[in-house]
Design a protein around this motif. Sequence first.
Motif, PDB file in Angstrom:
ATOM      1  N   LYS A  70       0.837  -1.206   0.000  1.00  0.00           N
ATOM      2  CA  LYS A  70       0.000   0.000   0.000  1.00  0.00           C
ATOM      3  C   LYS A  70       0.868   1.250   0.000  1.00  0.00           C
ATOM      4  O   LYS A  70       0.592   2.213  -0.732  1.00  0.00           O
ATOM      5  N   TYR A  71       1.918   1.250   0.812  1.00  0.00           N
ATOM      6  CA  TYR A  71       2.801   2.413   0.879  1.00  0.00           C
ATOM      7  C   TYR A  71       3.539   2.602  -0.450  1.00  0.00           C
ATOM      8  O   TYR A  71       3.690   3.713  -0.944  1.00  0.00           O
ATOM      9  N   GLN A  86       2.565   1.796  -3.456  1.00  0.00           N
ATOM     10  CA  GLN A  86       1.650   2.349  -4.455  1.00  0.00           C
ATOM     11  C   GLN A  86       1.359   3.818  -4.177  1.00  0.00           C
ATOM     12  O   GLN A  86       1.256   4.624  -5.109  1.00  0.00           O
ATOM     13  N   TYR A  87       1.237   4.158  -2.906  1.00  0.00           N
ATOM     14  CA  TYR A  87       0.966   5.545  -2.542  1.00  0.00           C
ATOM     15  C   TYR A  87       2.117   6.448  -2.995  1.00  0.00           C
ATOM     16  O   TYR A  87       1.890   7.545  -3.524  1.00  0.00           O
ATOM     17  N   ASP A  92       1.924   7.045  -6.714  1.00  0.00           N
ATOM     18  CA  ASP A  92       0.869   8.000  -7.042  1.00  0.00           C
ATOM     19  C   ASP A  92       1.322   9.433  -6.760  1.00  0.00           C
ATOM     20  O   ASP A  92       1.072  10.348  -7.560  1.00  0.00           O
ATOM     21  N   LEU A  93       1.982   9.637  -5.632  1.00  0.00           N
ATOM     22  CA  LEU A  93       2.453  10.973  -5.285  1.00  0.00           C
ATOM     23  C   LEU A  93       3.495  11.476  -6.270  1.00  0.00           C
ATOM     24  O   LEU A  93       3.493  12.649  -6.655  1.00  0.00           O
ATOM     25  N   GLU A 141       2.146  16.758   4.765  1.00  0.00           N
ATOM     26  CA  GLU A 141       2.253  15.342   4.414  1.00  0.00           C
ATOM     27  C   GLU A 141       3.056  14.549   5.442  1.00  0.00           C
ATOM     28  O   GLU A 141       3.042  13.314   5.443  1.00  0.00           O
ATOM     29  N   LYS A 176       1.229  11.686   7.277  1.00  0.00           N
ATOM     30  CA  LYS A 176       1.030  10.455   6.513  1.00  0.00           C
ATOM     31  C   LYS A 176       2.327   9.665   6.414  1.00  0.00           C
ATOM     32  O   LYS A 176       2.319   8.439   6.444  1.00  0.00           O
ATOM     33  N   TYR A 232       2.511   5.724   7.645  1.00  0.00           N
ATOM     34  CA  TYR A 232       2.933   4.579   6.851  1.00  0.00           C
ATOM     35  C   TYR A 232       4.209   3.942   7.413  1.00  0.00           C
ATOM     36  O   TYR A 232       4.312   2.714   7.527  1.00  0.00           O
TER      37      TYR A 232
END
Length: 282
Positions: free
Chosen positions: A177-178, A180-181, A184-185, A263, A266, A270
């Motif tokens: 998940k991290y 992929q995040y 995206d960023l 940010e 977050k 993570y």
Amino acid sequence: MAYSAPISPSLSFFKTPQLARFSFPFSPLYSSPRVQNPSLLTKNKTWSSSVVVAATAAEKQKKRYPGESKGFVEEMRFVAMRLHTKEQAKEGEKETKSPEERPVAKWEPTVEGYLRFLVDSKLVYDTLEGIIHQSTFPTYAEFKNTGLERAEKLDTDLKWFKEQGYEIPEPTDTGKKYSQYLKDLADKDPPSFICHFYNIYFAHSAGGRMIGRKVAERILDNRELEFYKWDGDLSGLLQNVREKLNKVAEEWTREEKNHCLEETEKSFKYSGEILRLILSLN
């Protein structure tokens, strides 16, 4: 192991103070004001507006953000330290809630959990370093071959564990998940991506090393993993990256800088979830 967006409540110290409006009350002797000279009223209004504009400009000019005088990296460090607990750092303001937020001396690490942590960490570093090395985006190009890269070091460590007879697990959903995040960023939000870049590498060079030593004492007979070694002088490598980060941030607006700082929460979230794997049993 983190744009013109609103500032989150936890970073309320970035909110711009509101200026009070100037008013010019009429004399209480009159029940309803009469303007003897309309041109004078117009001049007063113009003068009033000029005062407000000048005061606003002066306020913005003198407003300083914590650490700003030393460069943007110091601003990021200030925000990150406030998100630590008092037990983790003297500047910390967060209450201890999660197991990984307790002092490392009180941890009960497991080899299995540590392997999950290392595998997920490798996925995150692979992602970061892949983005940096494959990108032609000028902001990211600044951070190629800094000497802080960790993916190859982690690969060496995982091979050693395998040689000792341990089964190397697949990355957990947390790590995926991290990863992929971050991808995206990188595509849509460079300031936020840079926030994660800073917190992941700089946190590992400080608290991460301490955690590595303590865990090694408990479950690895004090073996120092390659993950916690750097080629060359670490302080020099970090200073070089600090200068690059400050240089990149000089091109940002104040709103983009604040967005980057936001940010940080977050990034901690993570990274904390991955760190927590060290304490997992299965």
